[in-house]
Scaffold this motif. Sequence first.
Motif, PDB file in Angstrom:
ATOM      1  N   THR A 157      73.889  22.946   9.113  1.00 26.06           N
ATOM      2  CA  THR A 157      73.523  21.952  10.000  1.00 26.06           C
ATOM      3  C   THR A 157      75.578  21.187   9.948  1.00 26.06           C
ATOM      4  N   VAL A 158      75.927  21.250  11.248  1.00 27.85           N
ATOM      5  CA  VAL A 158      77.135  20.233  10.795  1.00 27.85           C
ATOM      6  C   VAL A 158      77.300  19.077  11.955  1.00 27.85           C
ATOM      7  N   TYR A 159      76.355  19.639  13.123  1.00 26.83           N
ATOM      8  CA  TYR A 159      76.616  18.479  14.313  1.00 26.83           C
ATOM      9  C   TYR A 159      75.463  18.996  14.850  1.00 26.83           C
ATOM     10  N   LYS A 160      74.017  18.255  15.322  1.00 28.27           N
ATOM     11  CA  LYS A 160      72.535  18.810  15.905  1.00 28.27           C
ATOM     12  C   LYS A 160      73.095  17.826  17.136  1.00 28.27           C
ATOM     13  N   GLY A 161      72.452  18.946  18.320  1.00 30.36           N
ATOM     14  CA  GLY A 161      72.872  18.132  19.903  1.00 30.36           C
ATOM     15  C   GLY A 161      73.473  18.966  20.381  1.00 30.36           C
ATOM     16  N   ARG A 162      72.786  18.795  21.802  1.00 32.81           N
ATOM     17  CA  ARG A 162      73.683  19.443  22.768  1.00 32.81           C
ATOM     18  C   ARG A 162      75.250  20.598  22.792  1.00 32.81           C
ATOM     19  N   VAL A 163      75.779  21.531  22.525  1.00 33.07           N
ATOM     20  CA  VAL A 163      77.335  21.624  22.510  1.00 33.07           C
ATOM     21  C   VAL A 163      77.416  22.767  23.303  1.00 33.07           C
ATOM     22  N   TYR A 164      78.777  22.952  23.717  1.00 33.10           N
ATOM     23  CA  TYR A 164      79.303  23.459  25.041  1.00 33.10           C
ATOM     24  C   TYR A 164      80.759  24.561  24.355  1.00 33.10           C
ATOM     25  N   ALA A 165      81.390  23.562  23.540  1.00 27.24           N
ATOM     26  CA  ALA A 165      81.827  24.848  22.952  1.00 27.24           C
ATOM     27  C   ALA A 165      82.820  24.384  21.535  1.00 27.24           C
ATOM     28  N   THR A 166      83.011  24.894  20.208  1.00 28.88           N
ATOM     29  CA  THR A 166      84.214  24.240  19.677  1.00 28.88           C
ATOM     30  C   THR A 166      84.904  24.929  19.495  1.00 28.88           C
ATOM     31  N   ALA A 167      85.521  24.276  18.187  1.00 30.68           N
ATOM     32  CA  ALA A 167      87.421  25.322  17.980  1.00 30.68           C
ATOM     33  C   ALA A 167      87.868  24.623  17.296  1.00 30.68           C
ATOM     34  N   PHE A 168      88.575  25.145  16.269  1.00 35.11           N
ATOM     35  CA  PHE A 168      88.956  23.917  14.552  1.00 35.11           C
ATOM     36  C   PHE A 168      90.340  24.030  15.436  1.00 35.11           C
ATOM     37  N   ASP A 169      91.023  22.687  14.966  1.00 36.74           N
ATOM     38  CA  ASP A 169      92.271  21.845  15.088  1.00 36.74           C
ATOM     39  C   ASP A 169      92.547  22.599  13.909  1.00 36.74           C
ATOM     40  N   ALA A 170      93.472  23.516  13.661  1.00 38.53           N
ATOM     41  CA  ALA A 170      94.577  24.066  12.316  1.00 38.53           C
ATOM     42  C   ALA A 170      95.756  22.818  12.374  1.00 38.53           C
ATOM     43  N   GLU A 171      96.142  22.185  13.070  1.00 37.87           N
ATOM     44  CA  GLU A 171      97.132  20.972  12.468  1.00 37.87           C
ATOM     45  C   GLU A 171      96.600  19.594  12.326  1.00 37.87           C
ATOM     46  N   HIS A 172      95.138  19.223  12.303  1.00 31.95           N
ATOM     47  CA  HIS A 172      94.154  18.136  11.725  1.00 31.95           C
ATOM     48  C   HIS A 172      93.366  18.567  11.425  1.00 31.95           C
ATOM     49  N   ALA A 173      93.150  19.955  11.101  1.00 35.61           N
ATOM     50  CA  ALA A 173      92.072  20.511  10.184  1.00 35.61           C
ATOM     51  C   ALA A 173      90.815  19.495  10.476  1.00 35.61           C
ATOM     52  N   ARG A 174      90.465  19.751  11.686  1.00 32.81           N
ATOM     53  CA  ARG A 174      88.948  18.870  12.507  1.00 32.81           C
ATOM     54  C   ARG A 174      88.297  19.830  12.935  1.00 32.81           C
ATOM     55  N   LEU A 175      87.313  20.285  13.230  1.00 32.31           N
ATOM     56  CA  LEU A 175      86.716  20.563  14.483  1.00 32.31           C
ATOM     57  C   LEU A 175      86.601  19.900  15.099  1.00 32.31           C
ATOM     58  N   ALA A 176      86.833  20.586  16.533  1.00 27.65           N
ATOM     59  CA  ALA A 176      86.098  19.887  17.900  1.00 27.65           C
ATOM     60  C   ALA A 176      84.429  20.115  18.055  1.00 27.65           C
ATOM     61  N   ILE A 177      84.075  20.231  18.921  1.00 26.36           N
ATOM     62  CA  ILE A 177      83.005  20.164  19.632  1.00 26.36           C
ATOM     63  C   ILE A 177      83.059  18.872  21.232  1.00 26.36           C
ATOM     64  N   GLY A 178      82.783  20.773  21.620  1.00 28.36           N
ATOM     65  CA  GLY A 178      82.784  19.914  23.625  1.00 28.36           C
ATOM     66  C   GLY A 178      81.543  19.220  23.765  1.00 28.36           C
ATOM     67  N   LYS A 179      80.760  18.202  23.988  1.00 29.94           N
ATOM     68  CA  LYS A 179      79.781  17.930  24.796  1.00 29.94           C
ATOM     69  C   LYS A 179      80.010  17.481  26.115  1.00 29.94           C
TER      70      LYS A 179
END
Length: 186
Positions: free
Chosen positions: A158-180
């Motif tokens: 588990t990285v994040y617990k809660g309602r998630v609508y989408a995820t994408a990896f931001d390669a430029e900043h090396a971060r996971l974007a979580i759409g809520k």
Amino acid sequence: SIREDSYQNVWVSTTDGLYLLPSGNIGSNQIYLPQMPTQNSCTKLAHDFNHRIWVGTKSGELFILDGQELVPCFNFQDQFGGRNIRAIHFISNHRMLIAGDFGFAVLSNRASDKHKWHADRFFPGNFKHISQSHSGRIFVSSAEGAYLFDTLHNALDTVYKGRVYATAFDAEHARLAIGKKDGLFL
């Protein structure tokens, strides 16, 4: 979804089936998966490492395009009682991840029959997206949260617990974007 193959043909999955728009002749098209009832519409396209086309359907069936024929490889409705393939992700030509309304499955093909796939691991739930970072980390989102897939142990951390609508990896900043529901979080 829309994909371009190694021959620059464009493939389009629709509720009416799978369409091929040949390279250089975008006006003509050919249907590989004939018009079928809505429950069998194409929901996801993917390419494996050999540039073969894979098709996921709303009914939970997984096909590979072998020459001019769509060959069934796995049926999630029969195996897990689920439908609607939303994501197909290849780890190798013998291992793939599938996400959908039914859950998240790790499939493998170790047999001499290249069209027979088996579930190594299954996680029930409502899974939506699979994304991969440049370093190879694989993120999976579901209605219940976001997870990091452990390829060695076939486990979800588990990285994040809660309602998630989408995820994408931001390669430029090396971060996971979580759409809520209330916005995008990095």
